[in-house]
Design a protein around this motif. Structure first.
Motif, PDB file in Angstrom:
ATOM      1  N   ASP A   1      18.617 -24.958  -5.666  1.00 52.66           N
ATOM      2  CA  ASP A   1      19.350 -25.751  -4.676  1.00 52.66           C
ATOM      3  C   ASP A   1      19.579 -24.903  -3.424  1.00 52.66           C
ATOM      4  N   ALA A   2      19.153 -25.420  -2.252  1.00 52.06           N
ATOM      5  CA  ALA A   2      19.235 -24.654  -1.014  1.00 52.06           C
ATOM      6  C   ALA A   2      20.360 -25.118  -0.093  1.00 52.06           C
ATOM      7  N   SER A   3      21.327 -25.844  -0.622  1.00 54.97           N
ATOM      8  CA  SER A   3      22.359 -26.430   0.238  1.00 54.97           C
ATOM      9  C   SER A   3      23.228 -25.378   0.927  1.00 54.97           C
ATOM     10  N   VAL A   4      23.244 -24.146   0.414  1.00 59.05           N
ATOM     11  CA  VAL A   4      24.106 -23.108   1.006  1.00 59.05           C
ATOM     12  C   VAL A   4      23.407 -22.299   2.096  1.00 59.05           C
ATOM     13  N   LEU A   5      22.151 -22.606   2.403  1.00 62.93           N
ATOM     14  CA  LEU A   5      21.401 -21.780   3.337  1.00 62.93           C
ATOM     15  C   LEU A   5      21.951 -21.880   4.761  1.00 62.93           C
ATOM     16  N   PRO A   6      22.218 -20.736   5.400  1.00 63.75           N
ATOM     17  CA  PRO A   6      22.598 -20.743   6.820  1.00 63.75           C
ATOM     18  C   PRO A   6      21.350 -20.767   7.693  1.00 63.75           C
ATOM     19  N   ALA A   7      21.537 -20.792   9.005  1.00 61.56           N
ATOM     20  CA  ALA A   7      20.400 -20.692   9.903  1.00 61.56           C
ATOM     21  C   ALA A   7      19.777 -19.299   9.814  1.00 61.56           C
ATOM     22  N   ALA A   8      18.467 -19.241  10.041  1.00 65.17           N
ATOM     23  CA  ALA A   8      17.756 -17.969   9.896  1.00 65.17           C
ATOM     24  C   ALA A   8      18.268 -16.917  10.879  1.00 65.17           C
ATOM     25  N   ALA A   9      18.450 -17.299  12.138  1.00 61.61           N
ATOM     26  CA  ALA A   9      19.076 -16.432  13.149  1.00 61.61           C
ATOM     27  C   ALA A   9      18.423 -15.059  13.269  1.00 61.61           C
ATOM     28  N   GLY A  10      17.107 -14.989  13.069  1.00 59.14           N
ATOM     29  CA  GLY A  10      16.395 -13.741  13.290  1.00 59.14           C
ATOM     30  C   GLY A  10      16.596 -12.669  12.245  1.00 59.14           C
ATOM     31  N   ARG A  11      17.250 -12.996  11.141  1.00 64.03           N
ATOM     32  CA  ARG A  11      17.485 -11.994  10.102  1.00 64.03           C
ATOM     33  C   ARG A  11      16.329 -11.954   9.110  1.00 64.03           C
TER      34      ARG A  11
ATOM     35  N   SER B   1      12.595 -19.609  -5.367  1.00 68.52           N
ATOM     36  CA  SER B   1      13.506 -19.282  -4.271  1.00 68.52           C
ATOM     37  C   SER B   1      12.734 -18.957  -2.992  1.00 68.52           C
ATOM     38  N   ALA B   2      11.678 -18.159  -3.110  1.00 67.81           N
ATOM     39  CA  ALA B   2      10.903 -17.771  -1.933  1.00 67.81           C
ATOM     40  C   ALA B   2      10.224 -18.987  -1.301  1.00 67.81           C
ATOM     41  N   ARG B   3       9.681 -19.862  -2.124  1.00 69.07           N
ATOM     42  CA  ARG B   3       9.043 -21.071  -1.592  1.00 69.07           C
ATOM     43  C   ARG B   3      10.055 -21.967  -0.891  1.00 69.07           C
ATOM     44  N   LEU B   4      11.229 -22.074  -1.468  1.00 70.74           N
ATOM     45  CA  LEU B   4      12.282 -22.889  -0.874  1.00 70.74           C
ATOM     46  C   LEU B   4      12.709 -22.335   0.482  1.00 70.74           C
ATOM     47  N   LEU B   5      12.838 -21.024   0.559  1.00 70.11           N
ATOM     48  CA  LEU B   5      13.205 -20.395   1.820  1.00 70.11           C
ATOM     49  C   LEU B   5      12.151 -20.662   2.893  1.00 70.11           C
ATOM     50  N   ARG B   6      10.903 -20.575   2.512  1.00 65.91           N
ATOM     51  CA  ARG B   6       9.826 -20.864   3.473  1.00 65.91           C
ATOM     52  C   ARG B   6       9.872 -22.318   3.936  1.00 65.91           C
ATOM     53  N   GLU B   7      10.153 -23.243   3.013  1.00 68.66           N
ATOM     54  CA  GLU B   7      10.238 -24.660   3.359  1.00 68.66           C
ATOM     55  C   GLU B   7      11.366 -24.941   4.351  1.00 68.66           C
ATOM     56  N   HIS B   8      12.393 -24.092   4.346  1.00 69.68           N
ATOM     57  CA  HIS B   8      13.533 -24.280   5.245  1.00 69.68           C
ATOM     58  C   HIS B   8      13.416 -23.434   6.508  1.00 69.68           C
ATOM     59  N   GLY B   9      12.219 -22.955   6.810  1.00 73.32           N
ATOM     60  CA  GLY B   9      11.971 -22.302   8.078  1.00 73.32           C
ATOM     61  C   GLY B   9      12.175 -20.817   8.116  1.00 73.32           C
ATOM     62  N   TYR B  10      12.459 -20.210   6.990  1.00 75.17           N
ATOM     63  CA  TYR B  10      12.632 -18.760   6.953  1.00 75.17           C
ATOM     64  C   TYR B  10      11.274 -18.066   6.841  1.00 75.17           C
ATOM     65  N   PRO B  11      11.172 -16.856   7.359  1.00 74.62           N
ATOM     66  CA  PRO B  11       9.949 -16.082   7.122  1.00 74.62           C
ATOM     67  C   PRO B  11       9.868 -15.660   5.657  1.00 74.62           C
ATOM     68  N   ALA B  12       8.703 -15.202   5.249  1.00 76.83           N
ATOM     69  CA  ALA B  12       8.531 -14.731   3.865  1.00 76.83           C
ATOM     70  C   ALA B  12       9.538 -13.622   3.578  1.00 76.83           C
ATOM     71  N   PRO B  13      10.245 -13.698   2.455  1.00 80.18           N
ATOM     72  CA  PRO B  13      11.273 -12.691   2.162  1.00 80.18           C
ATOM     73  C   PRO B  13      10.698 -11.418   1.567  1.00 80.18           C
ATOM     74  N   VAL B  14      11.470 -10.358   1.684  1.00 77.14           N
ATOM     75  CA  VAL B  14      11.212  -9.153   0.894  1.00 77.14           C
ATOM     76  C   VAL B  14      11.847  -9.398  -0.476  1.00 77.14           C
ATOM     77  N   CYS B  15      11.076  -9.257  -1.546  1.00 81.28           N
ATOM     78  CA  CYS B  15      11.573  -9.493  -2.900  1.00 81.28           C
ATOM     79  C   CYS B  15      11.868  -8.157  -3.566  1.00 81.28           C
ATOM     80  N   VAL B  16      13.115  -7.972  -3.979  1.00 84.24           N
ATOM     81  CA  VAL B  16      13.555  -6.713  -4.578  1.00 84.24           C
ATOM     82  C   VAL B  16      14.042  -6.980  -5.994  1.00 84.24           C
ATOM     83  N   GLY B  17      13.512  -6.236  -6.950  1.00 85.28           N
ATOM     84  CA  GLY B  17      13.945  -6.364  -8.335  1.00 85.28           C
ATOM     85  C   GLY B  17      14.339  -5.010  -8.901  1.00 85.28           C
ATOM     86  N   VAL B  18      15.261  -5.038  -9.861  1.00 82.06           N
ATOM     87  CA  VAL B  18      15.630  -3.797 -10.545  1.00 82.06           C
ATOM     88  C   VAL B  18      14.559  -3.441 -11.563  1.00 82.06           C
ATOM     89  N   HIS B  19      14.212  -4.385 -12.436  1.00 80.10           N
ATOM     90  CA  HIS B  19      13.284  -4.120 -13.541  1.00 80.10           C
ATOM     91  C   HIS B  19      11.981  -4.894 -13.329  1.00 80.10           C
TER      92      HIS B  19
END
Length: 303
Positions: free
Chosen positions: A202-212, A230-248
């Motif tokens: 659910d992407a209802s909490v997404l703010p504007a990208a604002a260059g971040r 999550s990454a696909r959803l972010l792209r659909e809402h106009g965000y650039p491709a994210p950096v994905c960080v995982g612990v394990h």
């Protein structure tokens, strides 16, 4: 006397980095299989009166468990003062609740197996969400060190104007901790899981990208379905491709290749050896070991 640090096969680099942070002396052991598949171990140096530390990250754990227990037995029979386990990734902790009749809480049984052979345990961010504390399943000192300080340091150096995103409610604590350490804003998405390979975000909490620059953070990446959705959803809402960080970095099957198709970059801690490893945690683990060596029986803490 400095502890002797033994590496199980596959954990040699981690063990060397940890020993360099302690200080500790590298141990030498022979671990192999007989032609019939049974495990053979042999200590190649004396351990009588010493603190023995065994480093073994427990991804794909079933094949590792028997030789690991045999090595602990060899150290104990060799007269080691104590035998400790450093498991940068600790398996079976996700199985912490009975969902259907006939299942078991594997986390409790795996902890009992390890506790019967080791005097203490140090790990990184075990995935325990439905068990209140490690003391409920580990009778011995069990210390969990957090990867958040190391991740925050990497983000602070590598990412300009980060906005941290947690893919689900379970990631809230980790994401908030990292964000506070690197002075970044953070949000957490809402996830619904329908099976091992299907999730809805659910992407209802997404703010504007604002260059971040978005940094999508989770504690473990196995099938990567949560990060992918999550990454696909972010792209659909106009965000650039994210950096994905995982612990394990577990990355089952084609998970890493699938994630590469939607991520600007994939970065993980070195708890599980993987080409995406860029965040070392040896110093954090060494701090946990120092605490374990000073801990009375039955205690546990978090760093």
């Amino acid at each position: 006397m400095d502890p002797i640090v033994f590496a199980m096969p596959g954990s040699e680099r981690q063990a060397a980095a940890i020993a360099a942070c302690l200080p500790g002396r590298p141990g030498d052991a022979e671990v192999r299989r007989f032609p019939d598949g049974e495990s053979y171990v042999r200590l190649l140096q004396p351990v009588a009166g010493c603190e023995a530390v065994v480093v073994c990250t427990l991804d794909r754990p079933d094949a590792k468990l028997v030789p690991l227990l045999w090595l602990a037995a060899a150290a104990r029979e060799g007269g080691a003062m104590r035998v400790g386990l450093v498991a940068p990734y600790l398996a079976y902790m996700r199985q912490d609740k009975v969902f259907r009749a006939g299942e078991i809480v594997s986390a409790r049984h795996f902890a009992a197996l390890l506790g019967a052979s080791f005097d203490w345990l140090v790990t990184v961010d075990p995935h325990l969400h439905r068990i209140g504390s490690r003391g409920e399943i580990f009778a011995r000192p069990a210390i969990a060190v957090h990867a958040a300080p190391a991740i925050a340091s990497w983000i602070g150096q590598a990412v300009r104007a980060p906005l941290l995103v947690g893919p689900d409610e379970e990631s809230q604590q980790l994401v908030d901790d990292i964000a506070s350490r690197c002075g970044a804003d953070s949000i957490v998405l809402a996830k619904q899981r329908f099976g091992d390979h299907e999730v809805s975000i659910d992407a209802s909490v997404l703010p504007a990208a604002a260059g971040r620059m978005l940094v999508l953070v989770d504690d473990m990446v196995s099938t990567a379905r949560t990060m992918l959705a999550s990454a696909r959803l972010l792209r659909e809402h106009g965000y650039p491709a994210p950096v994905c960080v995982g612990v394990h970095a577990l990355f089952a099957e084609a998970a890493c290749a699938d994630l590469q198709a939607v991520a600007a970059d994939i970065v993980t801690c070195d708890t599980v050896a993987h080409p995406s490893n860029r965040i070392p945690v040896a110093e954090r683990l060494a701090a946990g070991i120092r605490q374990a060596l000073q801990a009375p029986a039955g205690s546990g803490d978090t760093l």
